[in-house]
Design an enzyme around this catalytic site. Structure first.
Site, PDB file in Angstrom:
ATOM      1  N   ARG A 145     -65.957   9.653  88.417  1.00 32.32           N
ATOM      2  CA  ARG A 145     -64.699   9.961  89.119  1.00 32.32           C
ATOM      3  C   ARG A 145     -63.685   8.818  88.975  1.00 32.32           C
ATOM      4  O   ARG A 145     -64.029   7.654  89.133  1.00 32.32           O
ATOM      5  CB  ARG A 145     -64.990  10.220  90.602  1.00 32.32           C
ATOM      6  CG  ARG A 145     -63.751  10.569  91.444  1.00 32.32           C
ATOM      7  CD  ARG A 145     -63.143   9.361  92.103  1.00 32.32           C
ATOM      8  NE  ARG A 145     -62.017   9.703  92.983  1.00 32.32           N
ATOM      9  CZ  ARG A 145     -61.183   8.829  93.504  1.00 32.32           C
ATOM     10  NH1 ARG A 145     -61.341   7.549  93.255  1.00 32.32           N
ATOM     11  NH2 ARG A 145     -60.199   9.210  94.276  1.00 32.32           N
TER      12      ARG A 145
ATOM     13  N   THR B 247     -52.081   3.815  98.007  1.00 26.63           N
ATOM     14  CA  THR B 247     -53.477   3.650  98.379  1.00 26.63           C
ATOM     15  C   THR B 247     -53.881   4.890  99.167  1.00 26.63           C
ATOM     16  O   THR B 247     -53.026   5.600  99.699  1.00 26.63           O
ATOM     17  CB  THR B 247     -53.695   2.359  99.195  1.00 26.63           C
ATOM     18  OG1 THR B 247     -55.086   2.234  99.516  1.00 26.63           O
ATOM     19  CG2 THR B 247     -52.886   2.353 100.483  1.00 26.63           C
TER      20      THR B 247
ATOM     21  N   GLY C 121     -56.990   9.343  96.238  1.00 28.11           N
ATOM     22  CA  GLY C 121     -56.259   9.376  94.976  1.00 28.11           C
ATOM     23  C   GLY C 121     -55.991  10.762  94.436  1.00 28.11           C
ATOM     24  O   GLY C 121     -54.978  10.988  93.756  1.00 28.11           O
TER      25      GLY C 121
ATOM     26  N   THR D 282     -57.255   0.065  98.178  1.00 31.19           N
ATOM     27  CA  THR D 282     -56.817  -0.465  96.885  1.00 31.19           C
ATOM     28  C   THR D 282     -55.935  -1.650  97.169  1.00 31.19           C
ATOM     29  O   THR D 282     -55.162  -1.611  98.125  1.00 31.19           O
ATOM     30  CB  THR D 282     -55.971   0.596  96.135  1.00 31.19           C
ATOM     31  OG1 THR D 282     -56.791   1.715  95.826  1.00 31.19           O
ATOM     32  CG2 THR D 282     -55.361   0.052  94.860  1.00 31.19           C
TER      33      THR D 282
HETATM   34  N1  ASP Z   1     -56.598   5.268  95.769  1.00 36.82           N
HETATM   35  C1  ASP Z   1     -57.966   4.872  95.627  1.00 36.82           C
HETATM   36  C2  ASP Z   1     -58.723   5.945  94.888  1.00 36.82           C
HETATM   37  O1  ASP Z   1     -58.474   7.113  95.100  1.00 36.82           O
HETATM   38  C3  ASP Z   1     -58.645   4.587  96.932  1.00 36.82           C
HETATM   39  C4  ASP Z   1     -57.801   3.956  98.017  1.00 36.82           C
HETATM   40  O2  ASP Z   1     -56.814   3.304  97.725  1.00 36.82           O
HETATM   41  O3  ASP Z   1     -58.106   4.125  99.190  1.00 36.82           O
HETATM   42  O4  ASP Z   1     -59.584   5.615  94.122  1.00 36.82           O
END
Ligand code: ASP
Length: 328
Positions: free
Chosen positions: A216, A239, A242, A188
């Site tokens: 999702r 990040t 999630g 992210t």
């Molecule tokens: N946090 C993001 C999600 O769960 C993915 C990530 O940041 O790696 O969609």
């Protein structure tokens, strides 16, 4: 000791005096991962010209959304298991206004749509088709977000169809060109900016977990989970996987810990430790990282695993820093 905590009913209400300062510390921007460096430099154009932290957040994130090579944000993002690229984003300003879009398809600059939700609607969140309809009404162009590179990766994935978050252990730290992130399949851009007035805003934008179930949504567009800003205290973003961040309302937790006197790094570490405690087995094999900034201009980060990095830009620094981590 006052009567309330003498009776053991409530803890003393923490003071926020330690976060007061005479003068704003000067503009700065911090963001997740190596590719945050590119975003920071874009944000800096706004901040150094005296612009607002909110504009800096939007512009910084836009450039990552537009980079087709980055397969975790915006156009070029890896799709869900049915081949749809669905994007999540949210934004929050220094007055606690916020906007979010979830599962938005066919629009590149979803952080800008989130900002429009914040500024032009009585709502905070728009999802799916409704978010798309709103974006188109606001003049955003519909485009195909699935690039040949990401389509190829998805077709390859279909052969096994095994949902498996991949960690970014060997990221591209210190490479000359920080794009396009590491060999993982989820990231992210989470970005926090402070402007010359000392006002803080933040945003995040992601295509979420690669090959996720259709529909999702992760932490990134959830205010309090993927992002939280409280101008009295500071801001945090996250990040990684999630689902784990939502379970501890991670970014809000980090900000509240800073309110109680934790440094940004210690607050991020405590949030990571909550995940370790709640999910001892699972947390060993996934990545989550938090990044925070307080009103004094102090920043810090902490992650479950090696490989998390964050970028910092101030008037005298333009750096990528490896995040500290729990599992050695
Ligand atoms: N946090 C993001 C999600 O769960 C993915 C990530 O940041 O790696 O969609």
């Amino acid at each position: 000791m006052n009567r309330r905590n003498f009776l053991g009913i409530l803890p003393a209400i923490p003071s926020i005096n330690h976060l007061e300062f005479a003068k704003p510390p000067g503009p700065m921007v911090i963001s997740t991962w190596d590719f945050g460096k590119v975003a920071n430099n874009q944000s800096w154009k706004v901040l150094s010209a005296g612009g607002s932290s909110l504009d800096a957040v939007e512009k910084g994130i836009n450039i990552i959304e537009e980079d087709e090579n980055n397969q975790t944000v915006g156009i070029g993002g890896l799709p869900d298991r049915e081949g749809h690229v669905t994007l999540d984003a949210c934004i929050m300003d220094h007055e606690s206004n916020c906007g979010s879009v979830m599962g938005l398809e066919n629009i590149v600059n979803v952080i800008s749509v989130a900002r429009k939700v914040m500024e032009k609607t009585p709502h905070v969140i728009l999802v799916g088709d409704g978010a798309l309809q709103f974006a188109v009404d606001q003049g955003f162009k519909k485009v195909n977000l699935l690039t040949p590179k990401s389509e190829k990766a998805w077709r390859e994935w279909l052969k096994t169809s095994k949902y498996e978050p991949k960690m970014n252990i060997e990221n591209q730290l210190y490479k000359k060109d920080p794009m396009p992130g590491g060999p993982d399949n989820h990231d992210t851009i989470g970005l926090i900016a402070m402007d010359a007035k000392g006002n803080i805003s933040g945003g995040c934008s992601t295509s979420g977990m690669a090959y996720k179930m259709r529909g999702r949504v992760g932490d990134s567009p959830v205010i309090g989970a993927g992002l939280f800003v409280d101008n009295e205290v500071g801001a945090a973003t996250s990040t990684g996987v999630g689902e784990e961040v939502i379970r501890c309302v991670g970014s809000h937790l980090v900000v509240e810990l800073m309110r109680q006197g934790y440094t940004p790094e210690d607050a991020c570490k405590e949030a990571v430790m909550r995940i370790v405690k709640k999910s001892p087995a699972k947390s060993k094999n996934i990545q989550v990282g938090f990044l925070a900034l307080n009103r004094k201009g102090e920043y810090g980060a902490y992650a479950l695993q090696k490989g998390f990095s964050y970028a910092v830009k101030t008037s005298n620094a333009d750096i990528v820093i490896p995040g500290k981590y729990y599992y050695q």
